[in-house]
Enzyme design. Structure first.
Site, short mmCIF file in Angstrom:
data_model
loop_
_atom_site.label_atom_id
_atom_site.label_comp_id
_atom_site.label_asym_id
_atom_site.label_seq_id
_atom_site.Cartn_x
_atom_site.Cartn_y
_atom_site.Cartn_z
N ASP A 1 0.84 -1.20 0.00
CA ASP A 1 0.00 0.00 0.00
C ASP A 1 0.88 1.25 0.00
OD1 ASP A 1 -2.36 1.41 0.00
OD2 ASP A 1 -2.77 1.13 2.12
N GLU B 1 2.59 4.85 -4.25
CA GLU B 1 2.51 5.70 -5.45
C GLU B 1 3.77 6.56 -5.72
OE1 GLU B 1 -1.20 4.17 -4.40
OE2 GLU B 1 -0.02 5.51 -3.17
N ASP C 1 -9.07 3.37 -2.24
CA ASP C 1 -9.96 3.87 -1.19
C ASP C 1 -11.30 4.33 -1.76
OD1 ASP C 1 -7.90 3.38 0.57
OD2 ASP C 1 -7.14 5.43 0.52
#
Length: 807
Positions: A397, A400, A472
């Site tokens: 997670d 990015e 999300d």
């Protein structure tokens, strides 16, 4: 005045100019142009790479493409100012003055062509290829992108972004796959742009002249892909960037997550409740609160004092454990991960050699540079702290890279295996490389067992290393439908193992919404329930008795369908045809499937049509493509190429089965994927077309299948010869199946033969799901109508030899 304007345009936007000289190579062509350098390479009969660079030194993406160019696989011709390179399937015509590219079929039909005036042009560092819009051309795919199935008239950007609670039209999102498929005139083709800089795709947005794709820097490096169908194009793309490997079968089961379950007693309570309530599940996922102050490779000593015993207890209950893995390493003396990475000089740096630091969950962090081999090896060594205690699933997670402020400095540098470059090139590839490090490291640590790896960020080729979920999302009907389109679109970009947070991550779901989302999620490749902190509980039993029963029904249905689903994953691993298949794959040139009211429909595997519908609707229009279709729960039969009105009360998701379908299920499935029973039902739906299905088994958890330890057989239904054949088994794996039951839908008569021995079929009713309890003493039993009144079944011993049924 006109001449001055033209001169100004040329100064602001430099075109390629003319071909000054060129030479043929074993794999294609190299040419020097007035303003650029052109390289053409043939990678296969339907695969041609185009590379246009501003200098002789090419700036390439070293990570996504795993295939190499083929030698001597084309013929060339140079006539009338045009160079032609031809393969078995396609001809590339390169005009010399000015340099323009046109791809044609062998019969001369234009598939794709440069805009005659602009072709490929530079505006500073940015380089753009302009393609002439073909008549009624559609565009599909592009991966994790919101918006409609047909992307004509829209524009998109590839720049991996942490986008909490994104909207239904938000762009960009977390994962970038710059690969799309164009459709027109009965043809289809693909373009994959192999460049990890920020890129932009325009499919005729704000103009009616061209589509275009551009990158902010680096080469214009793209693959043109042509095949007879969208499925063939996906197969070629899989050859280029890799196929989805067979996942461990347990990861295809239901996964339960929350941000976060803690302390350890809460984790155990959730797992034990699944078993007490007889709801199948395979995975408990631990979000960031299992860590000591959110530091990766640690456990909170108060809330999780004995993680090894916890994992052992969960395994005894039949659960695998997946843990969150974030890339940020907290800057803290005495923190072993920080100190060891610092000692080995593994972190991302500024140009002056100092380490980049940004704030995220643990506080101020440095970030491992996964474009270095030694960093990936170090990461793999750290992952042993999990695998050594029995953890075998991992969740990447915040990769990015996500930091507070969401403004990663673009001047920071990545190693790129010794060819240093900035975050302009490295940002989109970071999550891909982190996933690679996690997958390769845990694969080695698990010593023969397949790891499960999930990621939020990635780039083209990410399917080799991880499943991808849509980040999300929000607890709303709108987001539920957006998630379906996102997963279908990722399937069109090579990412077959994809899914969304069932129930919604942000906000609170309600009873109707959760029930519907579980129904749809049961027909998603990746199936996980997940909700965030400070929201209501969101387990199947958290929304009342009726929703619990509905959820249990559909989770159990997924487990019954596991032979069909796992065989579909096997097909994906060989062909890149996704598990969740946009109707654009099989019905590419059918205009109706692109309509807004039908664009969410998809095939789950070869034969089950899923019509997702919002939770507040009780009736919905469904489009059935050409052919014949059976309503899944009742066997009601419909002619295709028409719209039908389907009932969709809270207990019923509209599902249909293609005529001639072959669907293997395990009716005794229970608890988890290790308890699928010893009976295999093969459901055959009477139709007019011959059909085949490859049934596949292996041990579900090791790589032994690569050495031949698998169980595979081709099942064939041929209505013209009135026969059903289970071919001889291939492979060395011993199936657990003992009993075969052939279930015949829509067949006439009761007299059959099995290997020339007479057999009488049994006539009986059949249910895929149980009726829901009658909670209202004055109402009707919910779901009582979800029953097939009559099918025929024939039972036999399951053997490895050929089994031939006829009538």
């Amino acid at each position: 005045m006109i001449d001055t304007t033209i001169a100004t345009q040329r100064k602001l936007s430099n075109s390629l100019g003319d071909i000054k000289e060129y030479s043929l190579t074993k794999t294609g062509l190299q040419a020097t142009l007035d303003n650029a350098f052109l390289t053409i390479e043939v990678y296969g009969k339907g695969l041609i790479k185009v590379d246009i660079s501003a200098s002789p030194e090419r700036d390439e993406n070293p990570y996504s493409v795993i295939k190499t160019a083929e030698q001597d696989s084309f013929v060339s011709e140079d006539t009338n100012g045009c160079i032609k390179l031809s393969t078995e399937l396609v001809t590339l015509e390169i005009t010399k003055n000015p340099t323009r590219l046109t791809f044609k079929t062998k019969s001369g039909q234009v598939i794709n062509e440069d805009d005659p005036a602009f072709g490929t042009s530079f505006i500073g560092e940015q380089i753009t290829t302009y393609k002439k819009l073909q008549y009624k051309e559609r565009f599909i795919g592009l991966g994790e992108k919101t918006g409609p199935l047909d992307r004509r008239g829209s524009g998109y950007q590839h720049w991996n972004t942490d986008h909490f609670g994104y909207g239904p039209e938000s762009d960009p999102l977390y994962c970038s796959t710059p690969f799309y498929i164009g459709v027109h005139s009965g043809l289809s083709y693909g373009i994959y742009m192999d460049n990890s800089y920020k890129s932009h795709f325009n499919f005729g947005a704000s103009n009616d002249r061209f589509s275009s794709f551009s990158v902010d820097s680096g080469d214009m490096s793209y693959f043109f892909i042509y095949g007879d169908s969208v499925g063939e194009i996906l197969n070629y793309y899989g050859q280029l960037t890799g196929y989805t490997p067979l996942p461990p079968i347990w990861s295809v089961g239901y996964q339960q997550c929350r941000y976060s379950y803690y302390p350890d007693k809460e984790v155990e309570r959730v797992a034990e409740t699944f078993r007490e309530k007889d709801i199948p599940a395979d995975v408990i996922v631990l979000d960031i609160h299992y860590m000591e102050k959110y530091k990766i490779f640690t456990w909170d000593g108060e809330m999780f004092p004995d993680p090894e015993s916890l994992v052992k207890h969960l395994k005894e209950l039949g659960f695998h454990v997946v843990v969150m893995c974030d890339p940020g390493i907290k800057i803290e003396d005495g923190y072993s991960a920080y100190e060891s990475a610092l000692a080995e000089d593994l972190f991302v740096k500024y140009p002056d050699g100092s380490y980049y630091s940004g704030e995220v969950w643990p506080g101020v962090c440095h970030f491992p540079d996964f474009t270095m081999e030694k960093t990936r090896q170090w990461w793999g060594e750290q992952m042993k702290s999990y695998t050594d205690i029995g953890v075998d699933g991992f969740w990447n997670d915040m990769n990015e890279i996500a930091t507070w402020g969401q403004m990663l400095p673009e001047l920071i540098e990545f190693d790129f295996e010794g060819d240093r470059n900035t975050a302009r090139k490295g940002r989109n590839i970071y999550g891909f490389q982190m996933s690679r490090a996690t997958y390769e490291g845990t694969k080695a640590a698990l010593k023969g067992k397949r790891p499960f790896n999930l990621t939020r960020a990635g780039f083209a080729g990410i399917q080799r290393y991880a499943a991808v979920w849509t980040g999300d999302n929000v607890a709303s009907d709108e987001h539920m439908m957006v998630g379906v389109r996102l997963v279908n679109s990722m399937g069109l970009a090579g990412i077959a193992f994809a899914g969304y947070d069932v129930g919604g991550f942000v906000g609170n779901s309600n009873e109707q919404l959760f029930a519907r989302w579980v129904q749809i999620g049961a027909f998603s490749p990746f199936f996980r329930g997940h909700s965030m902190i400070n929201s209501r509980d969101s387990e199947p039993w958290s929304y009342g008795e009726e929703v619990e029963e509905i959820s249990t029904n559909y989770i159990k249905l997924r487990y019954k369908l596991m032979p069909y689903l796992y065989s579909s994953f096997y097909e994906t691993s060989k062909t890149a045809i996704p598990v969740a298949r946009s109707l654009a794959i099989d019905y590419t040139h059918n205009d109706t499937i692109y309509n807004e009211q039908f664009q969410n429909q998809y095939l789950f595997g070869q034969s089950i049509l899923v019509a997702p519908v919002e939770s507040y609707k009780n009736l919905v229009k469904v489009y059935l493509p050409e052919g014949e279709w059976y309503e899944f729960f009742t066997d009601s039969k419909f002619q295709g190429n028409q719209e039908v009105v389907a009932e969709c009360g809270i207990e019923r998701l509209p599902l249909y089965v293609k005529a001639s379908a072959i669907i293997p299920i395990c009716p005794e499935a229970n608890t988890n994927t290790k308890n699928l029973g010893e009976t295999l039902e093969v459901h055959i739906y009477a139709g007019l077309e011959k059909n085949t299905f490859t049934y596949y088994e292996d041990d579900g958890e090791t790589f032994d299948y690569e050495a031949g330890s698998y169980h595979k057989r081709t099942i064939t239904y041929d209505p013209t010869s009135n026969s059903i054949k289970l071919g001889q088994v291939e492979g060395e794996y011993t199936s657990k199946i003992k009993t075969l039951r052939l279930c015949l839908h829509g067949f006439e008569g009761n007299s059959f033969q099995l290997n020339n021995e007479s057999k009488s079929a049994e006539n009986h009713g059949y249910r895929f799901v149980d009726p829901i309890s009658n909670f209202d003493p004055f109402g009707n039993e919910t779901g009582a109508g979800l029953k097939i009144n009559n099918i025929k079944s024939i039972q036999a011993n399951y053997t490895n030899d050929e089994l031939a049924f006829s009538w």
